[in-house]
Design an enzyme around this catalytic site. Structure first.
Site, short mmCIF file in Angstrom:
data_model
loop_
_atom_site.label_atom_id
_atom_site.label_comp_id
_atom_site.label_asym_id
_atom_site.label_seq_id
_atom_site.Cartn_x
_atom_site.Cartn_y
_atom_site.Cartn_z
N SER A 12 0.82 -1.22 0.00
CA SER A 12 0.00 0.00 0.00
C SER A 12 0.85 1.27 0.00
CB SER A 12 -0.96 -0.02 1.19
OG SER A 12 -0.24 -0.15 2.41
N HIS A 33 7.76 -8.13 -5.75
CA HIS A 33 8.45 -9.42 -5.86
C HIS A 33 7.55 -10.54 -6.37
CE1 HIS A 33 6.61 -11.51 -2.38
NE2 HIS A 33 6.43 -10.29 -1.93
N TYR A 50 -4.54 -3.54 -2.33
CA TYR A 50 -4.19 -2.64 -1.24
C TYR A 50 -4.80 -1.24 -1.36
CZ TYR A 50 -0.72 -6.21 -0.09
OH TYR A 50 -0.09 -7.38 0.23
N LYS A 107 9.77 1.69 7.76
CA LYS A 107 9.89 2.12 9.15
C LYS A 107 10.17 0.90 10.02
CE LYS A 107 6.67 5.98 8.48
NZ LYS A 107 5.38 6.59 8.88
N LYS A 191 7.44 4.28 16.96
CA LYS A 191 6.03 4.65 17.11
C LYS A 191 5.12 3.45 16.87
CE LYS A 191 5.01 4.67 12.55
NZ LYS A 191 3.82 4.13 11.84
N SER A 254 -4.24 2.31 11.13
CA SER A 254 -2.94 1.78 11.55
C SER A 254 -3.02 0.28 11.78
CB SER A 254 -2.48 2.47 12.83
OG SER A 254 -1.40 1.77 13.42
N ARG A 255 -2.22 -0.47 11.05
CA ARG A 255 -2.17 -1.93 11.25
C ARG A 255 -1.69 -2.27 12.66
NH1 ARG A 255 1.81 -2.89 6.24
NH2 ARG A 255 0.86 -1.38 4.83
N ASN A 256 -0.71 -1.51 13.14
CA ASN A 256 -0.14 -1.80 14.46
C ASN A 256 -1.17 -1.57 15.56
OD1 ASN A 256 2.93 -2.25 13.91
ND2 ASN A 256 2.36 -0.48 12.67
N GLU A 281 4.76 -3.96 11.37
CA GLU A 281 6.17 -3.66 11.67
C GLU A 281 6.46 -3.57 13.16
OE1 GLU A 281 8.66 -3.73 9.84
OE2 GLU A 281 8.24 -3.06 7.80
#
Length: 332
Positions: A12, A33, A50, A107, A191, A254-256, A281
């Site tokens: 994304s 890839h 995405y 990141k 973060k 936010s995925r996190n 991440e």
């Protein structure tokens, strides 16, 4: 402004940056890839997986050939997951010229030894390479949709930082420059760990007060580690520090944060990752940030508890109780 750029990473964020560069009139080649994914991008002229609905500009091409990327432009912008960062550099190295220019929007830390990604570039390509790190409060979909956004481009070379910024900067996308490449990288990596913590707290239903406290004390942790590693304290009060931290801790794009929410709601790690279906991440960053804190004797209690939840089977509620049970002390 450079006339061309190769963007490595067709997720994304890489796709959004490629769209942004192409919109600005820069001939852009986007690499991924997975041949099947690239074939789908070519056919649809958009990244339906995405960034559905975000059409590619006519000057944006796609490929799964790294050699083609190196021949297309001497300026490479990596937006691959941190665990694939070093391997991607190693794979493209044989095709690079004498003075490659490498920027990255990844990141995180190196998953092997916790090194900053700038150190990974030097390790793989040597010192005769211009480097720049991009970071800031950015969600890919909003960039691709053309919503107002601001980022920081950091490099030891002001000229190179300005070149990279010029490719992305326009009336809807402000690209600031900085010389603090260490601080910008540390802010961008750490973060994500705090976003997991904020997600866990909200998943447990602990309220807005708790979230605000985590963000504020989390910023203190990032500044401690960042300045210890050589970053400048002012950097952490800017886009790549406080700005990015607020964004990822408070918005469910936010995925996190979503990963932390799932953990706080009682889901296990595997289930949470399956639901998100993209790289998170903050998982590897939690491990690397914790180990760096131990190595440099930096106090990072929130990061430590996230690390213990992810890698030592500590329950989220126990992690919260551990933080609340800490000794009372002055704020600063």
């Amino acid at each position: 402004m450079p006339s061309s750029i190769s963007v490595l990473g067709a997720g994304s964020w890489g796709t959004a940056l490629a769209i942004q560069a192409a919109r600005n009139g820069c001939d852009t080649l986007l690499w991924g890839h997975n041949p099947q994914h690239i074939a789908a991008l070519k056919q649809a002229s958009e990244n339906q997986r995405y960034l559905p609905g975000c059409a590619f500009p006519r000057n944006l091409a796609v490929t799964n050939d790294l050699r083609q990327c190196a021949l297309f432009s001497s300026l490479l912008l990596l937006s691959v997951p941190s665990h694939a960062f070093k391997a991607t550099l190693q794979q493209i190295k044989p095709f690079l010229g004498d003075q490659p220019r490498i920027a990255w929007a990844t990141k995180g830390f190196d998953s092997g030894n916790g090194a900053l990604l700038s150190e990974v570039v030097i390790d793989v390509l040597g010192h005769d390479v211009l480097t720049a790190a991009l970071s800031g409060p950015t969600f890919a979909k909003e960039v691709a949709d053309g919503l107002p956004t601001a980022i920081t481009v950091a490099s030891a070379s002001q000229n190179f930082a300005s070149q990279v910024a010029a490719i992305l900067h326009n009336h809807r996308f402000r690209a600031y420059t900085s010389s603090d490449i260490i601080g910008v990288q540390v802010g961008g990596a750490c973060k994500n760990v705090l976003a997991i913590a904020a997600g866990i707290a909200d998943g447990l239903g602990l309220g807005a007060n708790t979230r605000a406290a985590l963000v504020t004390r989390g910023l203190t942790e990032i500044m401690r580690l960042g300045t210890q590693l050589g970053g400048q304290s002012d950097t952490f009060m800017g886009l790549a520090g406080l700005g990015d931290l607020i964004l990822t801790c408070t918005d469910n794009q936010s995925r996190n944060r979503r990963f932390g929410l799932a953990l706080g709601q009682g889901k296990d790690r595997k289930q949470a990752l399956q639901e998100i279906d993209q790289s998170v991440e903050g998982i590897s960053a939690a491990r690397e940030a914790y180990l760096l804190a131990q190595k440099h004797h930096v106090e990072m209690p929130i990061t430590e508890q996230v690390y213990n939840v992810l890698f030592n089977d500590l329950s989220p509620i126990q992690a919260v109780q551990n933080l609340l049970a800490r000794e009372q002390k002055p704020e600063n």
